[in-house]
Scaffold this active site. Structure first.
Site, PDB file in Angstrom:
ATOM      1  N   ASP A  53       0.809  -0.979  -0.307  1.00 56.72           N
ATOM      2  CA  ASP A  53      -0.100   0.214   0.210  1.00 56.72           C
ATOM      3  C   ASP A  53       0.833   0.518   0.290  1.00 56.72           C
ATOM      4  OD1 ASP A  53       0.908  -0.639   2.409  1.00 56.72           O
ATOM      5  OD2 ASP A  53      -0.831   0.048   3.041  1.00 56.72           O
ATOM      6  N   SER A  54       2.210   1.190  -0.252  1.00 58.14           N
ATOM      7  CA  SER A  54       3.303   2.120  -0.213  1.00 58.14           C
ATOM      8  C   SER A  54       2.593   2.444  -1.917  1.00 58.14           C
ATOM      9  CB  SER A  54       4.160   2.014  -0.432  1.00 58.14           C
ATOM     10  OG  SER A  54       4.806   0.775  -0.704  1.00 58.14           O
ATOM     11  N   ASP A  92      -1.279  -5.953  -0.809  1.00 60.62           N
ATOM     12  CA  ASP A  92      -1.398  -5.012   0.852  1.00 60.62           C
ATOM     13  C   ASP A  92      -3.146  -5.464   0.763  1.00 60.62           C
ATOM     14  OD1 ASP A  92       0.218  -4.690   3.396  1.00 60.62           O
ATOM     15  OD2 ASP A  92       0.950  -3.481   1.136  1.00 60.62           O
ATOM     16  N   LYS A 122      -1.516  -9.312   2.672  1.00 57.62           N
ATOM     17  CA  LYS A 122      -0.219  -9.025   3.933  1.00 57.62           C
ATOM     18  C   LYS A 122      -1.977  -8.044   4.908  1.00 57.62           C
ATOM     19  CE  LYS A 122       2.982  -6.016   3.901  1.00 57.62           C
ATOM     20  NZ  LYS A 122       2.303  -4.454   4.377  1.00 57.62           N
ATOM     21  N   GLU A 124      -1.655  -5.125   8.412  1.00 58.95           N
ATOM     22  CA  GLU A 124      -1.090  -4.335   9.963  1.00 58.95           C
ATOM     23  C   GLU A 124      -1.662  -5.240  10.849  1.00 58.95           C
ATOM     24  OE1 GLU A 124      -0.302  -0.263   9.342  1.00 58.95           O
ATOM     25  OE2 GLU A 124       1.125  -0.840   7.064  1.00 58.95           O
ATOM     26  N   GLU A 191       8.987  -4.183  10.402  1.00 60.65           N
ATOM     27  CA  GLU A 191       9.289  -3.143  10.307  1.00 60.65           C
ATOM     28  C   GLU A 191       9.699  -2.122  11.818  1.00 60.65           C
ATOM     29  OE1 GLU A 191       6.611  -0.678   7.132  1.00 60.65           O
ATOM     30  OE2 GLU A 191       7.638   0.913   6.554  1.00 60.65           O
TER      31      GLU A 191
HETATM   32  O1  KIV Z   1       3.711  -0.827   1.251  1.00 59.02           O
HETATM   33  C1  KIV Z   1       5.039  -1.332   1.491  1.00 59.02           C
HETATM   34  O2  KIV Z   1       5.387  -0.957   0.964  1.00 59.02           O
HETATM   35  C2  KIV Z   1       5.166  -2.383   3.065  1.00 59.02           C
HETATM   36  C3  KIV Z   1       6.816  -2.799   2.866  1.00 59.02           C
HETATM   37  C4  KIV Z   1       7.277  -1.493   3.072  1.00 59.02           C
HETATM   38  C5  KIV Z   1       6.755  -3.682   3.885  1.00 59.02           C
HETATM   39  O3  KIV Z   1       4.284  -2.942   4.042  1.00 59.02           O
END
Ligand code: KIV
Length: 273
Positions: A53-54, A92, A122, A124, A191
């Site tokens: 989600d980055s 994510d 994934k 959190e 992280e």
């Molecule tokens: O969204 C992302 O890029 C991440 C990584 C920093 C692990 O969750």
């Protein structure tokens, strides 16, 4: 077990990541959000591609990961999946699609799996999301956990500083890591936490632990592809190693192109019909 294709071409699975941990072979993970980049990193032999989600930051220009939507993550996931042959692809779950409501969490995970054809999701958090984790796992969808600095909670933390430096937060992180493993997660991202804590968690868990800013003793590493290729400016945390300076390469190339157009050099007689 050996495969006739050889390890270099064999599709990476969650099971294979576990084998890599058992063998002490480090896991290489990187983000990608689009077809072209995903094809390049897969060709380079990366083990895991995270459609993170980055994307909210590096693709859409948002300050945090919070605004990205499920539809947008699915768009990125689909684009990546069209390019990838070998790497395990993880998408994510974006903010607001699983926290506080396990039924909604399951519905979001099912949409990601059905519409992108990715391998896993994934999400959190630990204890706070464990009901959602169990519900998604019960549908046969593999989950990679994510603890430590969890950017979707940035408004609660108020800072991107190193997490779990104090005992209370470190103890909770260890408990959460075990909860996620016991629930059935196949891997965990840690992280921006002290390396000694990441080492301890990696040793205690049987599932692979992938670090970002968590030292060298985890079972693997992940970086945001735009950061490690030197495409992003103004983001220089200590843990980031830049393997290229694409910022300069791209700006120079585009300046050159622009100059060539203005001078009449491009296109030349061989570059036309
Ligand atoms: O969204 C992302 O890029 C991440 C990584 C920093 C692990 O969750």
């Amino acid at each position: 077990m050996a495969n006739y294709l050889g390890d270099k071409e064999r599709k990476v699975t969650t099971h294979r990541l576990m084998e890599m941990k058992q063998r002490g072979e480090k896991i290489a993970m990187i983000t990608s959000y689009d077809y072209t980049m995903a094809g390049l990193v897969d060709q380079a032999g990366i083990d895991v591609i995270l459609v993170g989600d980055s994307a909210s930051n590096v693709m859409a220009g948002n300050v945090t990961t919070l605004p990205i939507t499920l539809d947008q993550m699915i768009y990125h996931g689909k684009s990546v999946m069209k390019a990838v042959n070998r790497a395990l692809v993880v998408v994510d779950m974006p903010f607001g699609t699983y926290q506080g409501n396990s039924k909604e969490g399951l519905a979001s995970a099912i949409r990601i799996m059905k519409e992108t054809h990715a391998d896993t999701v994934k999400l959190e958090g630990g204890e706070e999301v464990i009901e959602t984790v169990k519900r998604i796992l019960s549908a046969g969808i593999p989950i990679m956990g994510h603890l430590g600095l969890t950017p979707q909670s940035i408004n609660k933390f108020g800072t991107y500083a190193v997490r779990a430096k104090e005992k209370e937060e470190a103890d909770k992180l260890i408990r959460d890591a075990h909860l996620l493993e016991d629930a059935g997660c196949y891997a965990l991202v840690l992280e921006k936490i002290p390396s000694a804590l990441a080492k301890r968690v990696s040793e205690e868990l049987t599932i692979p632990v992938i670090g970002i800013g968590a030292g060298g003793d985890t079972d693997g590493q992940v970086l945001v592809v735009h950061d490690m290729l030197g495409m992003t400016n103004g983001f220089s945390p200590r843990f980031l190693r830049r393997y290229a300076d694409l910022n300069t390469v791209i700006v120079d190339a585009v300046q050159h192109y622009s100059e060539d157009i203005k001078s009449g050099d491009f296109p030349n007689s061989e570059e036309q019909y």
